[in-house]
Each structure stands twice: as structure tokens, then as C-alpha cells.
Design a protein around this motif. Structure first.
Motif, PDB file in Angstrom:
ATOM      1  N   GLY A  61       0.822  -1.215   0.000  1.00 36.68           N
ATOM      2  CA  GLY A  61       0.000   0.000   0.000  1.00 36.68           C
ATOM      3  C   GLY A  61       0.850   1.257   0.000  1.00 36.68           C
ATOM      4  O   GLY A  61       2.072   1.208   0.127  1.00 36.68           O
ATOM      5  N   GLU A  62       0.186   2.398  -0.108  1.00 38.47           N
ATOM      6  CA  GLU A  62       0.898   3.674  -0.203  1.00 38.47           C
ATOM      7  C   GLU A  62       1.439   4.155   1.134  1.00 38.47           C
ATOM      8  O   GLU A  62       2.430   4.874   1.191  1.00 38.47           O
ATOM      9  CB  GLU A  62      -0.031   4.750  -0.796  1.00 38.47           C
ATOM     10  N   LYS A  63       0.778   3.786   2.245  1.00 34.95           N
ATOM     11  CA  LYS A  63       1.259   4.254   3.548  1.00 34.95           C
ATOM     12  C   LYS A  63       1.947   3.130   4.302  1.00 34.95           C
ATOM     13  O   LYS A  63       1.721   1.950   4.027  1.00 34.95           O
ATOM     14  CB  LYS A  63       0.111   4.838   4.367  1.00 34.95           C
ATOM     15  N   LEU A  64       2.796   3.508   5.235  1.00 35.10           N
ATOM     16  CA  LEU A  64       3.456   2.521   6.077  1.00 35.10           C
ATOM     17  C   LEU A  64       2.404   1.863   6.968  1.00 35.10           C
ATOM     18  O   LEU A  64       1.430   2.502   7.359  1.00 35.10           O
ATOM     19  CB  LEU A  64       4.519   3.196   6.945  1.00 35.10           C
ATOM     20  N   SER A  65       2.596   0.595   7.301  1.00 29.84           N
ATOM     21  CA  SER A  65       1.630  -0.111   8.149  1.00 29.84           C
ATOM     22  C   SER A  65       2.331  -0.747   9.332  1.00 29.84           C
ATOM     23  O   SER A  65       3.426  -1.298   9.202  1.00 29.84           O
ATOM     24  CB  SER A  65       0.919  -1.225   7.374  1.00 29.84           C
ATOM     25  N   MET A  66       1.673  -0.663  10.478  1.00 28.63           N
ATOM     26  CA  MET A  66       2.178  -1.286  11.702  1.00 28.63           C
ATOM     27  C   MET A  66       1.881  -2.786  11.671  1.00 28.63           C
ATOM     28  O   MET A  66       0.936  -3.224  11.013  1.00 28.63           O
ATOM     29  CB  MET A  66       1.480  -0.679  12.923  1.00 28.63           C
ATOM     30  N   PRO A  67       2.643  -3.577  12.415  1.00 26.92           N
ATOM     31  CA  PRO A  67       2.305  -5.005  12.541  1.00 26.92           C
ATOM     32  C   PRO A  67       0.951  -5.168  13.236  1.00 26.92           C
ATOM     33  O   PRO A  67       0.600  -4.367  14.118  1.00 26.92           O
ATOM     34  CB  PRO A  67       3.406  -5.573  13.441  1.00 26.92           C
ATOM     35  N   CYS A  68       0.194  -6.181  12.866  1.00 26.80           N
ATOM     36  CA  CYS A  68      -1.068  -6.463  13.543  1.00 26.80           C
ATOM     37  C   CYS A  68      -0.764  -6.914  14.971  1.00 26.80           C
ATOM     38  O   CYS A  68       0.383  -7.199  15.321  1.00 26.80           O
ATOM     39  CB  CYS A  68      -1.867  -7.522  12.781  1.00 26.80           C
ATOM     40  N   PHE A  69      -1.783  -7.023  15.788  1.00 28.97           N
ATOM     41  CA  PHE A  69      -1.536  -7.342  17.201  1.00 28.97           C
ATOM     42  C   PHE A  69      -1.154  -8.801  17.413  1.00 28.97           C
ATOM     43  O   PHE A  69      -0.471  -9.119  18.390  1.00 28.97           O
ATOM     44  CB  PHE A  69      -2.734  -6.926  18.053  1.00 28.97           C
ATOM     45  N   MET A  70      -1.547  -9.684  16.522  1.00 31.23           N
ATOM     46  CA  MET A  70      -1.081 -11.066  16.645  1.00 31.23           C
ATOM     47  C   MET A  70       0.432 -11.109  16.417  1.00 31.23           C
ATOM     48  O   MET A  70       1.165 -11.785  17.145  1.00 31.23           O
ATOM     49  CB  MET A  70      -1.820 -11.964  15.636  1.00 31.23           C
ATOM     50  N   CYS A  71       0.906 -10.351  15.433  1.00 26.84           N
ATOM     51  CA  CYS A  71       2.350 -10.296  15.180  1.00 26.84           C
ATOM     52  C   CYS A  71       3.077  -9.580  16.311  1.00 26.84           C
ATOM     53  O   CYS A  71       4.187  -9.972  16.691  1.00 26.84           O
ATOM     54  CB  CYS A  71       2.637  -9.602  13.850  1.00 26.84           C
ATOM     55  N   ARG A  72       2.479  -8.528  16.877  1.00 26.42           N
ATOM     56  CA  ARG A  72       3.126  -7.851  18.007  1.00 26.42           C
ATOM     57  C   ARG A  72       3.336  -8.826  19.165  1.00 26.42           C
ATOM     58  O   ARG A  72       4.349  -8.789  19.844  1.00 26.42           O
ATOM     59  CB  ARG A  72       2.282  -6.649  18.471  1.00 26.42           C
ATOM     60  N   GLN A  73       2.360  -9.688  19.375  1.00 27.19           N
ATOM     61  CA  GLN A  73       2.482 -10.679  20.446  1.00 27.19           C
ATOM     62  C   GLN A  73       3.667 -11.602  20.188  1.00 27.19           C
ATOM     63  O   GLN A  73       4.416 -11.944  21.100  1.00 27.19           O
ATOM     64  CB  GLN A  73       1.180 -11.491  20.550  1.00 27.19           C
ATOM     65  N   VAL A  74       3.867 -12.002  18.936  1.00 35.80           N
ATOM     66  CA  VAL A  74       4.979 -12.891  18.588  1.00 35.80           C
ATOM     67  C   VAL A  74       6.307 -12.118  18.624  1.00 35.80           C
ATOM     68  O   VAL A  74       7.335 -12.649  19.049  1.00 35.80           O
ATOM     69  CB  VAL A  74       4.734 -13.558  17.210  1.00 35.80           C
ATOM     70  N   ILE A  75       6.288 -10.859  18.231  1.00 34.80           N
ATOM     71  CA  ILE A  75       7.490 -10.016  18.328  1.00 34.80           C
ATOM     72  C   ILE A  75       7.927  -9.909  19.787  1.00 34.80           C
ATOM     73  O   ILE A  75       9.107 -10.059  20.109  1.00 34.80           O
ATOM     74  CB  ILE A  75       7.219  -8.624  17.698  1.00 34.80           C
ATOM     75  N   VAL A  76       6.983  -9.674  20.682  1.00 31.64           N
ATOM     76  CA  VAL A  76       7.291  -9.578  22.117  1.00 31.64           C
ATOM     77  C   VAL A  76       7.928 -10.867  22.631  1.00 31.64           C
ATOM     78  O   VAL A  76       8.803 -10.846  23.486  1.00 31.64           O
ATOM     79  CB  VAL A  76       6.011  -9.253  22.926  1.00 31.64           C
TER      80      VAL A  76
ATOM     81  N   GLU B 146       7.535   0.449  22.676  1.00 31.07           N
ATOM     82  CA  GLU B 146       6.587   1.501  22.282  1.00 31.07           C
ATOM     83  C   GLU B 146       5.308   0.915  21.691  1.00 31.07           C
ATOM     84  O   GLU B 146       4.218   1.433  21.943  1.00 31.07           O
ATOM     85  CB  GLU B 146       7.204   2.423  21.226  1.00 31.07           C
ATOM     86  N   ILE B 147       5.452  -0.125  20.876  1.00 31.33           N
ATOM     87  CA  ILE B 147       4.250  -0.652  20.223  1.00 31.33           C
ATOM     88  C   ILE B 147       3.602  -1.792  21.018  1.00 31.33           C
ATOM     89  O   ILE B 147       2.512  -2.223  20.679  1.00 31.33           O
ATOM     90  CB  ILE B 147       4.511  -1.085  18.756  1.00 31.33           C
ATOM     91  N   CYS B 148       4.299  -2.235  22.062  1.00 30.57           N
ATOM     92  CA  CYS B 148       3.752  -3.280  22.948  1.00 30.57           C
ATOM     93  C   CYS B 148       4.011  -2.864  24.393  1.00 30.57           C
ATOM     94  O   CYS B 148       4.785  -3.516  25.101  1.00 30.57           O
ATOM     95  CB  CYS B 148       4.414  -4.619  22.674  1.00 30.57           C
ATOM     96  N   PRO B 149       3.374  -1.789  24.859  1.00 30.70           N
ATOM     97  CA  PRO B 149       3.707  -1.273  26.195  1.00 30.70           C
ATOM     98  C   PRO B 149       3.267  -2.172  27.352  1.00 30.70           C
ATOM     99  O   PRO B 149       3.876  -2.139  28.407  1.00 30.70           O
ATOM    100  CB  PRO B 149       2.987   0.078  26.249  1.00 30.70           C
ATOM    101  N   TYR B 150       2.237  -2.946  27.156  1.00 31.06           N
ATOM    102  CA  TYR B 150       1.729  -3.815  28.231  1.00 31.06           C
ATOM    103  C   TYR B 150       1.589  -5.234  27.689  1.00 31.06           C
ATOM    104  O   TYR B 150       0.489  -5.727  27.466  1.00 31.06           O
ATOM    105  CB  TYR B 150       0.382  -3.294  28.749  1.00 31.06           C
TER     106      TYR B 150
END
Ligand SMILES: [Zn+2]
Length: 127
Positions: free
Chosen positions: A76-91, A116-120
Motif C-alpha cells: 500500500g501507499e502508507k506505512l503499516s504497523m504489525p497487527c496485534f497477533m504479530c506484536r504478540q509474537v514479536i514480544v 513503544e508498540i507493545c507497552p503492556y
């Protein structure tokens, strides 16, 4: 890294959303491990590029704590953040000060720390 992510976008399998995503995990020993999103007619069986790259790294033998940063690009044209399922795996695998680096095809870059993207986060301390 931008050129590698652009090339990798071509490997995404996204016939339903047409939204291609590429991700590259950078390990602390200097390896770069790719992943793309792979969709499925049963939508819930889809895997995101970020989780694909992380699980590929795990398959190669990398462990929690071996992961340095992750680079992500979308079609897409704009930058996109990881979804929350991926944030959980990143953590699960990255350090709190590891970076999530969003890159655009035209050179835009946004950087965020995991904290920053997974504060809690839900993590091993919750079990
Ligand atoms: Zn995701």
C-alpha cells in the motif's frame, strides 16, 4: 534493505486482499531472514509476513534473545504497523529495545521500539 523488501514483496501470496507484505528479521549474528504474507481461501489460515519471518528464523535454530530488529514493507501507499497477533509474537522473541522498522517503497522510514508498540505485553510473567 529497501530493495530487498521490494523484491520480497513479489513473493507474497495475497490473491484475496492484494495487500502484499514483506518482512526481514535481522539477527544479532548478522543474518537477514525473509518472510512474506501467505493467504488462504480459509482466511484464518493466513500467516502474516512478520510471523512468517520470525518462525522461519526459529526453524533455522534462532532462539529468544537472538533477534535484533525487524524490517517491514507493505504494498500500500502508507506505512503499516504489525497487527496485534504479530506484536504478540514479536514480544516473545525480541528485546524491549529492539526496533520495528517500517519502510516504504519511496524511501519513507518509521522506527519504533518493541516497548513503544507493545507497552503492556502478555508474556511469561503472566503465566
Ligand atoms: Zn500480523
Amino acid at each position: 534493505m529497501k530493495d530487498e523488501l521490494i523484491k520480497l514483496l513479489g513473493n507474497a501470496y495475497a490473491p484475496y486482499s492484494k495487500f502484499h507484505v514483506s518482512a526481514i528479521v535481522e539477527t544479532k549474528d548478522g543474518k537477514f531472514i525473509p518472510g512474506v504474507n501467505v493467504e488462504n481461501a480459509s482466511y484464518g489460515a493466513t500467516i502474516c509476513a512478520e510471523r512468517n519471518a520470525i518462525t522461519t528464523a526459529v526453524s533455522m535454530g534462532y532462539k529468544k534473545g537472538d533477534f535484533k530488529n525487524i524490517y517491514i514493507m507493505v504494498s500500500g501507499e502508507k506505512l503499516s504497523m504489525p497487527c496485534f497477533m504479530c506484536r504478540q509474537v514479536i514480544v516473545e522473541f525480541f528485546d524491549k529495545d529492539s526496533e520495528i522498522i517500517l519502510m516504504g517503497k519511496n524511501g519513507e522510514v518509521d522506527r519504533y521500539k518493541v516497548s513503544e508498540i507493545c507497552p503492556y505485553p502478555f508474556d511469561e510473567t503472566d503465566l
